[in-house]
Motif scaffolding. Structure first.
Motif, PDB file in Angstrom:
ATOM      1  N   ALA A  90     -16.284  21.325 -79.559  1.00  0.00           N
ATOM      2  CA  ALA A  90     -16.579  20.185 -78.685  1.00  0.00           C
ATOM      3  C   ALA A  90     -15.285  19.521 -78.217  1.00  0.00           C
ATOM      4  O   ALA A  90     -14.546  18.956 -79.025  1.00  0.00           O
ATOM      5  CB  ALA A  90     -17.459  19.174 -79.407  1.00  0.00           C
ATOM      6  N   PHE A  91     -15.037  19.598 -76.911  1.00  0.00           N
ATOM      7  CA  PHE A  91     -13.856  18.981 -76.317  1.00  0.00           C
ATOM      8  C   PHE A  91     -14.225  17.582 -75.825  1.00  0.00           C
ATOM      9  O   PHE A  91     -15.121  17.417 -74.990  1.00  0.00           O
ATOM     10  CB  PHE A  91     -13.329  19.832 -75.170  1.00  0.00           C
TER      11      PHE A  91
ATOM     12  N   ILE B 214     -12.221  25.618 -68.275  1.00  0.00           N
ATOM     13  CA  ILE B 214     -12.186  24.456 -69.162  1.00  0.00           C
ATOM     14  C   ILE B 214     -11.008  23.557 -68.811  1.00  0.00           C
ATOM     15  O   ILE B 214     -11.087  22.331 -68.953  1.00  0.00           O
ATOM     16  CB  ILE B 214     -12.127  24.883 -70.642  1.00  0.00           C
ATOM     17  N   GLY B 215      -9.907  24.136 -68.362  1.00  0.00           N
ATOM     18  CA  GLY B 215      -8.784  23.326 -67.917  1.00  0.00           C
ATOM     19  C   GLY B 215      -7.694  23.151 -68.938  1.00  0.00           C
ATOM     20  O   GLY B 215      -6.867  22.234 -68.831  1.00  0.00           O
ATOM     21  N   LEU B 216      -7.630  24.045 -69.960  1.00  0.00           N
ATOM     22  CA  LEU B 216      -6.553  23.989 -70.935  1.00  0.00           C
ATOM     23  C   LEU B 216      -5.328  24.716 -70.385  1.00  0.00           C
ATOM     24  O   LEU B 216      -5.422  25.528 -69.457  1.00  0.00           O
ATOM     25  CB  LEU B 216      -6.984  24.642 -72.257  1.00  0.00           C
TER      26      LEU B 216
ATOM     27  N   PRO C 147      -8.913  17.293 -55.587  1.00  0.00           N
ATOM     28  CA  PRO C 147      -8.729  18.623 -56.167  1.00  0.00           C
ATOM     29  C   PRO C 147      -8.644  18.578 -57.695  1.00  0.00           C
ATOM     30  O   PRO C 147      -8.094  17.643 -58.288  1.00  0.00           O
ATOM     31  CB  PRO C 147      -7.402  19.095 -55.554  1.00  0.00           C
ATOM     32  N   TRP C 148      -9.190  19.613 -58.320  1.00  0.00           N
ATOM     33  CA  TRP C 148      -9.124  19.770 -59.771  1.00  0.00           C
ATOM     34  C   TRP C 148      -7.716  20.179 -60.181  1.00  0.00           C
ATOM     35  O   TRP C 148      -7.124  21.093 -59.614  1.00  0.00           O
ATOM     36  CB  TRP C 148     -10.123  20.837 -60.190  1.00  0.00           C
ATOM     37  N   THR C 149      -7.154  19.519 -61.165  1.00  0.00           N
ATOM     38  CA  THR C 149      -5.801  19.847 -61.621  1.00  0.00           C
ATOM     39  C   THR C 149      -5.763  20.177 -63.108  1.00  0.00           C
ATOM     40  O   THR C 149      -4.698  20.209 -63.711  1.00  0.00           O
ATOM     41  CB  THR C 149      -4.836  18.677 -61.344  1.00  0.00           C
ATOM     42  N   GLY C 150      -6.931  20.421 -63.697  1.00  0.00           N
ATOM     43  CA  GLY C 150      -6.989  20.732 -65.123  1.00  0.00           C
ATOM     44  C   GLY C 150      -7.633  19.606 -65.910  1.00  0.00           C
ATOM     45  O   GLY C 150      -7.880  18.514 -65.391  1.00  0.00           O
TER      46      GLY C 150
ATOM     47  N   PHE D 137     -10.668  32.179 -68.939  1.00  0.00           N
ATOM     48  CA  PHE D 137     -11.803  31.265 -68.830  1.00  0.00           C
ATOM     49  C   PHE D 137     -11.428  29.869 -69.317  1.00  0.00           C
ATOM     50  O   PHE D 137     -11.712  28.877 -68.644  1.00  0.00           O
ATOM     51  CB  PHE D 137     -12.986  31.803 -69.635  1.00  0.00           C
ATOM     52  N   TYR D 138     -10.789  29.788 -70.485  1.00  0.00           N
ATOM     53  CA  TYR D 138     -10.437  28.465 -71.013  1.00  0.00           C
ATOM     54  C   TYR D 138      -9.388  27.770 -70.151  1.00  0.00           C
ATOM     55  O   TYR D 138      -9.362  26.543 -70.068  1.00  0.00           O
ATOM     56  CB  TYR D 138      -9.955  28.577 -72.459  1.00  0.00           C
TER      57      TYR D 138
END
Length: 287
Positions: free
Chosen positions: A81-82, A37-39, A165-168, A32-33
């Motif tokens: 909180a990120f 979240i993109g970590l 596109p999403w890359t993180g 999930f993260y």
């Protein structure tokens, strides 16, 4: 001089650098993260994983055989909180999360920041937020700042996202603050203010917000779900501990002196000086 490449939150005398969660299903929570979240994974073992951005650790996940699910009323985590670099990054993350078909638990304009709220698969709270510039904040003569909880226009934020596109999670993302559930708010306030040297920057009903060097808050504590909660047990899922990193040696020395003076039990580890706050939440001081 503060490093202009870092967010304001991280240039202060002290700031939160990472959080450590105990989880029941390491693979599920880690996925999930990473995906939502993109970590990225920085280190991994059978019983744990370290996640972060650009090689900087932000979140540690571990599992243990005796861990029991923490009740909602337990002392521990309200949210990690990120802090993303800007509104463009916040919009990009919102678009990614929304396009995955997932729903947020909340979205607020806090005057000093814009924030999105959700939880991981085991119920650990998460905030994704961007700060407004400090010169945009309303700072009172006593050094506190004006904060509020207003509705955030999610549609406008989503519509502002670039269509790519999403890359993180974007480079430069950090842990901007940590929000705790505690059993006794006056005890938490006395500890974070008088022992660790953070300033009370704002108060809501049942919550206090503590910051270093004029930041709106690096640590928050509330009793909304946890009033009167007993000391946190180590064998609970959720927040095991977090790290408060000092950029200012004098501020660190003052905190250590206060811990010694009050005879708070500490231990020195490779990670730093470790102890527990008045609610039993683990805390490590580093420099």
């Amino acid at each position: 001089m503060p490093d202009a490449t870092l967010p304001f939150a991280l240039t202060r005398p002290a700031h939160v650098s990472q959080a450590h969660l105990v989880v029941s299903d390491l693979d599920m929570v880690s996925a999930f993260y990473r995906s939502m979240i993109g970590l990225g994974t920085l280190d991994k073992s059978e019983s744990g994983e370290v996640l972060g951005i650009d090689g900087v650790p932000l979140l540690s996940l571990t599992t243990r055989g005796d861990a029991v699910r923490a009740p909602r009323t337990a002392a521990g985590l309200f949210h990690t909180a990120f802090l993303v670099p800007d509104r463009t990054a916040l919009a990009a993350w919102l678009a990614h999360y929304s396009q995955a078909g997932l729903r947020l638990e909340g979205a607020s304009d806090h005057l000093v920041s814009e924030a999105l709220y959700l939880s991981d698969p085991e119920g650990n709270g998460i905030e994704i937020y961007r700060d407004r510039q400090p010169e945009e904040w309303t700072t009172f003569t006593d050094g506190t700042v004006e904060m509020a909880t207003h509705r955030l226009d999610l549609q406008a934020l989503y519509d502002s996202a670039a269509r790519k596109p999403w890359t993180g999670m974007q480079s430069g993302t950090a842990v901007g603050h940590i929000h705790l559930q505690v059993g006794d708010l006056p005890a938490a306030e006395a500890f974070y203010r008088d022992v660790l040297g953070l300033k009370v920057m704002a108060r809501y009903s049942g919550a206090s917000f503590f910051g270093a060097g004029g930041y709106h808050h690096h640590v928050a504590a509330n009793i909304w779900n946890s009033r009167g909660a007993p000391l946190r047990s180590e064998a609970m899922t959720g927040l095991a501990d977090y790290t408060l990193h000092f950029n200012d040696k004098a501020a660190l020395d003052q905190a250590v002196d206060a811990l010694d003076r009050l005879e708070i039990v500490t231990s020195r580890t490779e990670a730093g000086l470790r102890f527990r706050d008045p609610s039993g939440i683990g805390l490590t001081l580093t420099m």
